[in-house]
Motif scaffolding. Structure first.
Motif, PDB file in Angstrom:
ATOM      1  N   VAL A   1     -12.686  -6.095  -0.337  1.00 55.11           N
ATOM      2  CA  VAL A   1     -12.821  -5.409   0.942  1.00 55.11           C
ATOM      3  C   VAL A   1     -13.135  -6.416   2.043  1.00 55.11           C
ATOM      4  CG1 VAL A   1     -14.055  -3.599   2.166  1.00 55.11           C
ATOM      5  CG2 VAL A   1     -13.611  -3.376  -0.266  1.00 55.11           C
TER       6      VAL A   1
ATOM      7  N   ARG B   1      -8.252  -3.114   4.851  1.00 50.58           N
ATOM      8  CA  ARG B   1      -9.292  -2.451   4.080  1.00 50.58           C
ATOM      9  C   ARG B   1     -10.648  -2.987   4.512  1.00 50.58           C
ATOM     10  NH1 ARG B   1      -5.710  -4.269  -0.156  1.00 50.58           N
ATOM     11  NH2 ARG B   1      -4.313  -2.605  -0.812  1.00 50.58           N
TER      12      ARG B   1
ATOM     13  N   GLU C   1      -5.990   4.293  -3.652  1.00 46.03           N
ATOM     14  CA  GLU C   1      -4.618   4.209  -3.191  1.00 46.03           C
ATOM     15  C   GLU C   1      -3.694   4.257  -4.395  1.00 46.03           C
ATOM     16  OE1 GLU C   1      -4.132  -0.615  -2.976  1.00 46.03           O
ATOM     17  OE2 GLU C   1      -3.848   0.593  -1.206  1.00 46.03           O
TER      18      GLU C   1
ATOM     19  N   SER D   1     -10.038   4.270   4.615  1.00 44.57           N
ATOM     20  CA  SER D   1      -8.587   4.381   4.539  1.00 44.57           C
ATOM     21  C   SER D   1      -8.069   5.744   4.940  1.00 44.57           C
ATOM     22  CB  SER D   1      -8.111   4.059   3.118  1.00 44.57           C
ATOM     23  OG  SER D   1      -8.471   2.745   2.772  1.00 44.57           O
TER      24      SER D   1
ATOM     25  N   ARG E   1       0.842  -1.200   0.000  1.00 42.34           N
ATOM     26  CA  ARG E   1       0.000   0.000   0.000  1.00 42.34           C
ATOM     27  C   ARG E   1       0.874   1.246   0.000  1.00 42.34           C
ATOM     28  NH1 ARG E   1      -5.177   0.113   3.780  1.00 42.34           N
ATOM     29  NH2 ARG E   1      -5.691   1.581   2.128  1.00 42.34           N
TER      30      ARG E   1
ATOM     31  N   ILE F   1     -10.410  -0.013  -5.458  1.00 41.63           N
ATOM     32  CA  ILE F   1     -10.455  -1.343  -4.874  1.00 41.63           C
ATOM     33  C   ILE F   1     -11.876  -1.867  -5.020  1.00 41.63           C
ATOM     34  CG2 ILE F   1     -10.124  -2.667  -2.783  1.00 41.63           C
ATOM     35  CD1 ILE F   1      -8.180  -0.522  -1.884  1.00 41.63           C
TER      36      ILE F   1
ATOM     37  N   PHE G   1     -11.657   4.635  -1.179  1.00 42.77           N
ATOM     38  CA  PHE G   1     -10.963   3.391  -1.453  1.00 42.77           C
ATOM     39  C   PHE G   1      -9.960   3.571  -2.592  1.00 42.77           C
ATOM     40  CE2 PHE G   1     -13.402   0.772   1.342  1.00 42.77           C
ATOM     41  CZ  PHE G   1     -14.592   1.454   1.471  1.00 42.77           C
TER      42      PHE G   1
END
Length: 896
Positions: free
Chosen positions: A273, A172, A258, A178, A135, A268, A256
């Motif tokens: 999740v 997550r 990243e 996040s 991440r 994502i 969500f």
């Protein structure tokens, strides 16, 4: 020739952060290497790998198996600590400011500038791409300065130069978004941020944040606040004392987002999740600022800190050299002490919390302090400037170093620790010499004094001076230790003193340049001196006849060295040649051309290429091996050359460093780093707050430069100032820009066959032992020349058969057998058995060994070193037992 790097002395710490691993191993950066100090066994060694530049950050895995070292160029090495081998290499895409392993060892948090990256720890898996980016959190507005994991490895605290601390979740979830929680209120950059847990449950219930102005904030977790799902969304809790923490979101999927490896946003999917969590996530809970405390050390800045979770204690270090230990959360000061006048650059707890480790980069100081007993576990400090000279003790157990910081240090070679520092000199120390009795050390300095140090009482018991002040640059003593000679830099004379009376006996005149080389013949009282006046002169000191012989050269003579048997003299000149003279007949024997061999890299300030530059293409220090068969030569270059004297050929070149932070390492400079104002590495950035260990603009040579040399006005230059081979011949040391490099014979190279046959095999050795033929088995093992087999056959001999077997051993195996005895005395407990072997061998073959003393000298020195060390250990043990028995007898009488 089979030498390998062993240790680095003279610089235990040079900057960056230090860590203490699971098994009490203290890891500290030293230039582009990492030093490992075993705090339980009191031994230190330097890991054999090198980074491309100075190591800035290190992190050890929780189980102590792995080490991640990141240098100034953001290149990382993933190391197996137990095998001391580099497993993987990687380059980050920005300056790395913080590194931390997760408590479970599965992840690594890395602060790369403003980005917080979570990498999967490679471990022992064999993979083509070992580092996998899990991440990336791009929330910080400035460089990350501090990291801390929660005990369950699910959350991460990140402190930044933007005056904030952020709490990031690793998992997550639909309900656990996040977005990070912000801890606000500090007025200067963050130095540390730590999770605190409850002792009974182990859950996180408190957070400490520490800033550079000496403020520590205590944040408590309020479990009463939970999710607000009335409108089908999660309400953001505001930070204390601030309006709404985040703007409203139009698209809930934005939470969500990243960054992947290519720094592009990706979404994502809902399938990846995690399931909804039953309890409130830490980054969504309510955190309350309980109190603010201040360390009150203004105007000093807080520069280092650490937190021990089990003891709930905080240790802090300041820029004025003061450190403090505080009990939290009540903020009770347990200790507040000063350890130096310079900035503390690292402060860390060990696992149990009873030892505190402090590092001061500018002084090269590394301390380990036990706060309960208020005693030092480790106290080491290197030389501030470069080491100028080194000297081995006659038994090879001690090594003395002298440097431009006016100090003389004496180190134990086996442990790598300095046990005494002499600081009476007021100018740079230029030469050192051990007396033959092993208990007296001489040092010469530019302050005009020659001092004699007693290594029993650790004091200066005699000082030799001249009627008018002189600067001494060379030093020598005869074999009897009755006469001391020193060469000068300014008056070009050699002064002679009596060791017993301290009176000046004679002044030898004749040179017309600085006398930089001085050495007595090992076999007689003839003194050899080399000078920049292009001559080498021989002097009969006791007869007082002046110069006996003069050897002229075409260029300045930089140094001189006698062969151990006194039958050959070597000297180096400014044109890169090594001349070998016969001192008895006055004839030139050999000449070695070394300009191409010693040629180093290109300096930053050079206007010519390395091939066309004349800088560094000469030898400034020479040293013969213990048997005189080869010679080591070094100079203002990154190479040390080993030559075979008889054949005048280069045997091997040792590269002292691959550190690109030094000058003269690269053969070709990078044109991208050149600007209109000069090399970008030499341009000072006044606004930079990078913590450099040693001031690189002033560190270097304080003495006299060689004729034609280029003064160092930029970065430190890779060079070798002094070379010494141990009297045992099994190791040698080099005083370089990086410190004192120790090289020893590679013990892993055990198979070196001498006279093999089809019948000489390990199976035949075992067969002879099984049949009770110990003599035949020992001879077969000596022919195989395999260390483990030789030792096995030695122990298989019955003590009553030692005289008969030792008398039947051929003379060509004596040296190998003596080397095995010396090695066994240092490692095995059967002292009487090995000493009986030595006694019988010397009884029968002592005359032959004496006649061939030159070839046997390294092995005999190794044996002497082992016996001397054993004698000292047994003496200490017997003395302690004697007083212990007296105490017990007295206690028994008192009790009765």
């Amino acid at each position: 020739m089979n030498f390998r790097f062993q240790n680095l002395l003279g610089a235990p710490y040079r900057g960056g952060n230090a860590v203490v691993s699971e098994d009490s191993l203290l890891l500290s950066p030293v230039g582009n290497r990492v030093s490992a100090t075993d705090l339980l066994r009191s031994q230190t060694l330097t890991l054999p790998f090198e980074a491309s530049s100075n190591v800035a950050r290190v992190a050890a895995s929780p189980d102590g198996a792995f080490l991640l070292a990141v240098d100034d160029a953001s290149r990382a090495l993933f190391v197996n600590l137990r095998r001391r081998a580099v497993l993987h290499r990687m380059a980050f895409k920005g300056p790395v400011t913080a590194v931390r392993f997760s408590p479970d060892g599965a992840l690594i948090a890395v602060g790369v500038g403003k980005l917080l990256q979570i990498w999967r720890s490679p471990g022992f898996r064999k993979e083509f791409f070992p580092f996998h980016l899990e991440r990336t959190f791009p929330d910080c507005a400035a460089a990350i300065t501090a990291l801390d994991w929660s005990p369950d490895s699910a959350y991460l605290l990140a402190g930044s130069k933007d005056l904030t601390v952020r709490l990031f979740p690793l998992k997550r979830s639909k309900r656990s978004l996040s977005k990070a929680f912000l801890f606000l209120g500090h007025r200067e950059p963050i130095v540390g941020a730590f999770f605190a847990t409850e002792k009974k449950t182990g859950r996180v219930h408190r957070v400490y944040t520490i800033s550079r102005d000496g403020a520590i904030f205590t944040w408590n977790l309020d479990q009463s606040r939970d999710f607000d799902d009335s409108k089908g969304s999660i309400s953001d809790p505001p930070s204390p004392g601030t309006p709404e923490q985040r703007p409203s979101r139009v698209n809930p999927d934005d939470d969500f987002m990243e960054l992947d490896n290519s720094n592009r946003k990706r979404k994502i999917s809902s399938e990846t999740v995690d399931a909804e969590e039953s309890e409130t996530p830490l980054h969504r809970a309510k955190w309350e600022l309980q109190k603010k405390d201040f360390f009150m050390q203004s105007p000093a800045k807080l520069t280092a800190c650490d937190y021990h979770r089990e003891l709930d204690m905080v240790v802090v270090g300041f820029s004025n050299g003061v450190f403090g230990l505080y009990q939290m959360p009540d903020f009770v000061c347990i200790h507040l002490l000063s350890i130096s006048r310079e900035k503390i650059t690292t402060a860390v707890f060990n696992k149990l919390g009873n030892w505190l480790t402090f590092g001061c980069a500018k002084l090269g100081q590394l301390l380990v302090w036990e706060w309960r007993s208020e005693s030092y576990v480790l106290k080491q400090q290197g030389h501030y400037f470069d080491v100028n000279c080194i000297a081995y003790s006659p038994d090879s157990q001690l090594l003395a170093t002298g440097a431009d910081d006016n100090k003389v240090k004496v180190w134990t070679v086996s442990s790598g620790f300095c046990f005494i520092t002499f600081s009476e000199h007021t100018n740079a120390v230029t030469a050192l010499h051990f007396m033959a009795n092993n208990h007296c050390l001489l040092s010469a300095s530019l302050d005009g004094t020659i001092r004699a140090w007693d290594l029993f009482r650790y004091r200066n018991f005699r000082t030799f001076t001249t009627p008018s002040p002189r600067q001494f640059v060379s030093l020598a003593s005869d074999q009897s230790g009755e006469v001391i000679c020193a060469g000068t830099l300014d008056s070009f004379e050699i002064y002679v003193w009596s060791m017993k009376t301290g009176r000046l006996l004679d002044v030898l005149s004749g040179h017309s340049g600085p006398v930089h080389g001085l050495m007595f013949s090992p076999t007689n009282a003839i003194l050899a001196s080399s000078s920049w006046d292009k001559t080498v002169r021989l002097w009969d000191v006791f007869d007082g006849k002046g110069a006996v012989e003069t050897f002229p050269h075409t260029h300045d003579v930089l140094t001189v060295a006698y062969r151990p048997d006194g039958k050959q003299l070597a000297c180096s000149t400014l044109d890169g040649l090594i001349h070998f003279w016969d001192p008895l007949d006055g004839l030139l024997m050999y000449t070695i051309e070394g300009r191409r061999d010693i040629a180093g890299g290109r300096l930053m300030t050079d206007r010519r290429s390395a091939a066309k530059s004349s800088f560094g293409k000469y030898f400034t220090t020479l040293c013969y091996s213990a048997d005189g068969s080869y010679i080591l030569a070094g100079g203002n270059s990154k190479y040390i050359c080993m030559y075979d004297v008889a054949d005048q050929v280069l045997l091997r070149r040792f590269q002292i460093t691959r550190n690109l932070s030094l000058d003269g390492v690269l053969d070709f400079l990078n044109s991208k780093k050149m600007t209109d104002a000069g090399p970008i590495d030499l341009i000072d950035d006044e606004n930079s707050d990078v913590d450099d260990g040693v001031d690189q603009q002033t560190r270097g040579n304080l003495g006299q430069d060689l004729p034609g040399s280029v003064p160092n006005r930029g970065r430190p230059i890779a060079r070798t100032k002094c070379l010494k081979i141990a009297p045992t011949g099994r190791s040698w040391a080099a005083a370089t820009t990086e410190g004192v490099l120790m090289y020893s014979i590679d013990e892993s190279f055990v198979f070196d066959p001498t006279d093999l046959d089809l019948d000489v095999t390990p199976e035949k050795v075992d067969e002879a032992l099984a049949e009770g033929q110990q003599q035949r088995a020992l001879l077969l093992s000596l022919r195989l020349n395999e260390d483990s087999l030789i030792k096995k056959c030695i122990f298989a001999v019955d003590p009553s058969d030692i005289p008969a077997i030792s008398s039947s051993i051929p003379s060509k195996y004596h040296q190998r057998l003596i080397e095995a005895f010396a090695d066994l005395l240092e490692s095995c407990p059967h002292l009487e058995f090995i000493l009986q072997w030595c006694q019988e061998l010397f009884k029968v073959h002592g005359h032959f060994i004496q006649q061939n003393s030159r070839s046997f000298l390294p092995a005999l020195k190794s044996l002497q070193k082992a016996i001397t060390k054993l004698h000292q250990d047994l003496t200490d043990t017997c003395s302690s037992n004697e007083y212990l028995l007296k105490y017990l007898l007295c206690s028994r009488g008192t009790m009765t």
